[in-house]
Design a protein around this motif. Structure first.
Motif, short mmCIF file in Angstrom:
data_model
loop_
_atom_site.label_atom_id
_atom_site.label_comp_id
_atom_site.label_asym_id
_atom_site.label_seq_id
_atom_site.Cartn_x
_atom_site.Cartn_y
_atom_site.Cartn_z
N ILE A 1 -59.67 15.85 111.04
CA ILE A 1 -60.77 16.38 111.73
C ILE A 1 -61.39 15.12 112.66
O ILE A 1 -61.61 15.18 113.73
CB ILE A 1 -61.85 17.22 111.05
N SER B 1 -61.19 14.62 116.69
CA SER B 1 -62.48 14.69 117.46
C SER B 1 -62.67 13.37 118.23
O SER B 1 -63.32 13.27 119.38
CB SER B 1 -63.75 14.67 116.56
N ALA C 1 -62.43 22.30 120.79
CA ALA C 1 -62.94 22.89 119.63
C ALA C 1 -61.92 23.75 118.92
O ALA C 1 -61.60 23.97 117.77
CB ALA C 1 -64.23 23.48 119.60
N GLN C 2 -61.24 24.63 119.96
CA GLN C 2 -60.46 25.44 119.70
C GLN C 2 -59.04 24.83 118.99
O GLN C 2 -58.57 25.51 118.10
CB GLN C 2 -59.78 26.37 120.85
N TRP D 1 -60.08 24.20 115.76
CA TRP D 1 -60.22 25.17 114.74
C TRP D 1 -58.84 25.78 114.29
O TRP D 1 -58.65 26.13 113.35
CB TRP D 1 -60.71 26.41 115.43
N SER D 2 -57.89 25.86 115.35
CA SER D 2 -56.45 26.38 114.90
C SER D 2 -55.59 25.45 113.90
O SER D 2 -55.09 26.03 113.01
CB SER D 2 -55.65 26.64 116.24
N LEU E 1 -57.41 23.84 111.59
CA LEU E 1 -58.12 23.85 110.23
C LEU E 1 -57.64 25.31 109.79
O LEU E 1 -57.36 25.53 108.47
CB LEU E 1 -59.46 23.91 110.45
N GLU E 2 -57.36 26.54 110.81
CA GLU E 2 -56.72 27.56 110.25
C GLU E 2 -55.42 27.60 109.34
O GLU E 2 -55.14 28.35 108.48
CB GLU E 2 -56.72 28.72 111.44
N ARG F 1 -69.26 27.13 109.91
CA ARG F 1 -68.07 27.98 110.15
C ARG F 1 -67.46 27.90 108.87
O ARG F 1 -67.13 26.80 108.21
CB ARG F 1 -67.35 27.17 111.46
N GLN F 2 -66.70 28.88 108.67
CA GLN F 2 -65.86 29.05 107.63
C GLN F 2 -64.55 29.57 108.03
O GLN F 2 -64.52 30.46 108.81
CB GLN F 2 -66.31 29.65 106.35
N ILE F 3 -63.43 29.04 107.53
CA ILE F 3 -62.16 29.68 107.56
C ILE F 3 -61.52 30.11 106.39
O ILE F 3 -61.14 29.29 105.55
CB ILE F 3 -61.22 28.38 108.39
N ILE G 1 -66.63 19.14 118.64
CA ILE G 1 -66.77 20.45 117.96
C ILE G 1 -68.28 20.92 118.86
O ILE G 1 -69.25 19.98 118.65
CB ILE G 1 -67.05 20.19 116.44
#
Length: 191
Positions: free
Chosen positions: A53, A57, A63-64, A67-68, A70-71, A92-94, A143
């Motif tokens: 992360i 950054s 940010a997308q 997120w992807s 992290l998913e 935010r939670q994944i 983010i």
């Protein structure tokens, strides 16, 4: 019933009670051991994710994309990834899969002001216990959420029933062997 039959029955009952006590004690010890192993696994997952992360950054990324990434990590490792602020509020939670229900937890359960790696257990609102590893994050420019201060990687704690399910067959076989052996020895000495 003769006295000899009653004595053998009581002796068998004592052996079964002793085996039950040994099984319960073993389950209690194994649960703590299993928790420590899970914490180590989560720590080994959380550290690279926090580094990933930070590195994402620093480069020009959206940010997308973070997120992807992290998913993908959550699905690959079958863990929940939570981004929290300094007050322990979930930003935010994944979840591990899209069909998994999210974690709902009061703010007092999640650690606050994380400045170094932290491990522990949290009880969520529906009563389930999660084991977690948390790492601090520097302010992330990519983010869009302003105050993400830490990443928490969590997994549900396996219950005692799952530990017991794995031990039923070995304990049953061991118990039957111990019972038969002790009855044979008792019959030999009773003559």
């Amino acid at each position: 019933m003769t006295l000899r039959t009653r004595l053998f029955g009581i002796y068998a009952l004592i052996v079964v009670i002793c085996l039950a006590i040994a099984a319960i004690a073993t389950i209690a010890l194994l649960q703590g051991y299993r928790d420590r192993l899970t914490m180590e696994k989560l720590d080994n997952i959380a550290r690279p994710i926090s580094v990933q992360i930070r590195s994402l950054s620093l480069v020009t990324t959206t940010a997308q994309n973070i997120w992807s990434s992290l998913e993908a990590q959550a699905e690959k490792n079958n863990v929940y990834i939570l981004l929290i602020d300094s007050n322990g509020k979930i930003i935010r939670q994944i979840p591990p899969t899209t069909s998994t229900e999210p974690i709902t937890v009061s703010n007092t359960a999640i650690p606050t002001n994380i400045t170094e790696a932290v491990q522990g257990k949290i009880r969520i609102d529906d009563g389930r216990i999660f084991i977690y590893a948390a790492y601090p994050l520097t302010k992330l420019s990519a983010i869009s959420v302003a105050s993400v201060d830490a990443i928490v990687v969590a997994a549900p704690r396996t219950g005692s029933l799952s530990v017991l399910a794995g031990l039923i067959v070995p304990f049953t076989i061991g118990g039957v062997i111990a019972l038969i052996t002790s009855l044979i020895v008792a019959i030999i000495f009773a003559r």
